[in-house]
Enzyme design. Structure first.
Site, PDB file in Angstrom:
ATOM      1  N   SER A   9     -32.432  27.849  79.361  1.00 45.14           N
ATOM      2  CA  SER A   9     -33.407  27.933  80.272  1.00 45.14           C
ATOM      3  C   SER A   9     -33.250  28.421  81.690  1.00 45.14           C
ATOM      4  CB  SER A   9     -34.474  27.621  79.693  1.00 45.14           C
ATOM      5  OG  SER A   9     -35.907  28.580  80.205  1.00 45.14           O
TER       6      SER A   9
ATOM      7  N   ASP B  26     -35.841  35.348  71.226  1.00 46.30           N
ATOM      8  CA  ASP B  26     -36.132  34.341  72.544  1.00 46.30           C
ATOM      9  C   ASP B  26     -37.298  34.758  73.273  1.00 46.30           C
ATOM     10  OD1 ASP B  26     -36.315  32.742  74.106  1.00 46.30           O
ATOM     11  OD2 ASP B  26     -34.425  31.928  73.912  1.00 46.30           O
TER      12      ASP B  26
ATOM     13  N   HIS C 138     -36.570  29.501  70.695  1.00 47.45           N
ATOM     14  CA  HIS C 138     -36.108  29.859  72.815  1.00 47.45           C
ATOM     15  C   HIS C 138     -34.927  28.371  72.759  1.00 47.45           C
ATOM     16  CE1 HIS C 138     -35.810  29.809  77.283  1.00 47.45           C
ATOM     17  NE2 HIS C 138     -36.073  28.569  77.165  1.00 47.45           N
TER      18      HIS C 138
END
Length: 512
Positions: free
Chosen positions: A228, A453, A481
């Site tokens: 991320s 995602d 995710h």
């Protein structure tokens, strides 16, 4: 209050996974502070760049086989003799020393996620055994985050309770005025309580710190896994230190060229899509509270949030948190991070439609890292402190209002709140410093993206792989995710082969 829960990174999925078992057991989850090294870095504090790079970590045993240490880095790399951060570092030594490749530095995202806590979960479902055998797993808390000394602290627990409970989809002038006043207060409190740190909190400096850590670990080149926001940290490292890259895995990519508001709008659409997938799954389950229509599900939940804004639901946690629309929305978003949490979300929504918002509040509290005693980690403070200086933001409410309206059309449940959650950046006391990412001269860098995602859309992985001069794209037709160690043996084996043997897959490969 609106907030960008979509940027919290892989760490959020870990927190929610803990909550699943806690809720199943009938007891609330608690956020336990991770152990950090109590020992100071070895030797006196450095006063030159060369001195920082000459540090060697003084490892001490901690937490069942881990080793802990601390690392000095300067506030300002142009003034190395000035103030400094002391960063906690934790290491899990390679399980098979005879086949050890080196150190694998990791970051879970955020910004504001604790790399120390992420590393401490290394043996419980974050990495394959092959990686654990071949690498020391090394996590650190970035400057100003978690166990960093000093750490950014802006708002008190009660102030954050108020901020997070504000309606993030203002329907009238009075509600908008509350959003604006709370956003101004957040920026002002950061300026008042963390003024000395704010100019130095950006990712450009955090990437410099990672190179000091690389040297302190005795590594000639960096091997790194970032998820991320951690992909932006890794890309920033490659831009500044391309010849010091060994292997970088950037999983759940953040688009480095997008403006802050562009990120907000696109992320909201990602969560909306994830909710649609959840609603379709729920429709096939017995007792689904949403009916059998995706559009109908959105309307039904929107009605729930609106009603709870006017009249909060019951919250049986006894923690003083209102089960209002803002908190319920954050709880829903929390459970969308990973498909295994869908049954819990179904149960939570069933309770909410019956007047009980307890589970959704508990999900929200875990995502926001709120403890049962009303205190918070510094995740939210650190997140804003980095986000507001990493990208360009408009300085007018009208610009945010236009973006919120556009986001609401694309994402009725999450659009407006995701945009308004960044409004403190309009009043931030430090100007942004945007880094152009190209990383020319770096060896192949593996960018991994999940086609579905919710937090970091796949197209961002495509964009980042193209921006990087040596970017290689790996996709996964999955849900949730990030992709590594999320259920795809194809992704895991490809990433492992790259990390261990530097074998580069064909760019554009998509794992089923």
């Amino acid at each position: 209050m609106p907030r960008n829960y979509s940027r919290l990174g892989a760490a959020a999925a870990v927190v929610i996974a803990v909550l699943v078992s806690a809720c199943t057991a009938g007891s609330p989850a608690t956020s336990q502070p991770a152990p950090t090294a109590s020992s100071a870095p070895a030797g006196p504090p450095p006063v030159s760049i060369a001195g920082y790079y000459a540090q060697r970590l003084s490892w001490q045993p901690c937490d069942k086989g881990f080793e802990c240490a601390r690392l000095y880095v300067p506030f300002d790399y142009s003034r190395p003799a000035g103030p400094r951060f002391s960063l906690p570092v934790v290491k899990l030594p390679a399980a098979d020393p005879a086949s050890r490749v080196g150190a694998l530095v990791i970051n879970p995202g955020g910004p504001g996620g604790s790399g120390v806590e992420y590393a401490l979960g290394a043996r419980s479902g974050e990495f394959t055994q092959e990686v654990l055998n071949r690498f020391d797993i090394v996590g650190f808390d970035p400057r100003g985050v978690g166990g960093s000394l000093p750490a950014v602290r802006c708002m008190t627990g009660p102030q954050l309770d108020t901020y997070f409970a504000v309606n993030g989809d203002p329907a009238n002038a009075a509600q908008l005025a509350t959003v604006v006043s709370e956003s101004k207060l957040y920026a002002a409190e950061c300026a008042r309580n963390a003024a000395a740190l704010l100019p130095y909190m950006g990712t450009v400096n955090a990437a410099k710190d990672m190179d000091v850590l690389r040297a302190a670990l005795g590594e000639n080149a960096l091997t790194y896994l970032g998820k991320s926001y951690g992909t932006y940290l890794g890309a920033s490292y490659a831009q500044q230190f391309p010849t010091k890259v060994r292997a970088l895995v950037l999983d759940g990519a953040v688009d480095p060229k997008a403006s802050g508001l562009q990120l907000d709008v696109t992320q909201a659409a990602g969560f909306e899509s994830a909710f649609g997938q959840f609603a379709a799954w729920c429709a096939g389950q017995q007792g689904c509270p949403l009916g059998n229509s995706a559009s109908g599900a959105v309307a039904k939940v929107a009605g729930l949030l609106s009603a709870a804004t006017a009249h909060p639901l019951t919250n049986l946690l006894g923690d003083g948190q209102p089960a209002n629309g803002a908190m319920l929305q954050t709880g829903i978003a929390a459970a969308l991070y990973a498909r295994p949490e869908w049954p819990l979300l179904k149960s939570a929504l069933s309770g909410a439609f019956g007047g009980d918002g307890t589970i959704l509040v508990e999900l929200a509290d875990s995502l926001l890292e709120r403890n049962p005693n009303g205190t918070y980690s510094n995740l939210a403070d650190a997140e804003l402190s980095v986000d507001c200086v990493d990208r360009a933001w408009p300085r007018t409410v009208s610009a945010f209002a236009a973006a919120a309206a556009a986001a609401a059309k694309a994402a009725p449940l999450f659009g407006a709140s995701n945009v308004w959650g960044s409004l403190p950046c309009a009043y931030w006391p430090v100007q942004p410093a945007v880094l152009n990412i190209r990383a020319a001269g770096a060896p192949p860098i593996l960018v991994v993206g999940d086609l579905h995602d919710p937090a970091t859309p796949y197209r961002w992985a495509v964009n980042l792989s193209r921006d990087l001069a040596s970017g290689v794209l790996l996709g996964w037709n999955g849900e949730g995710h990030t992709s590594y160690f999320q259920g795809s043996s194809c992704v895991d084996s490809t990433v492992d082969s790259y990390l261990i043997s530097l074998h580069v897959p064909r760019s554009g490969t998509v794992c089923p």
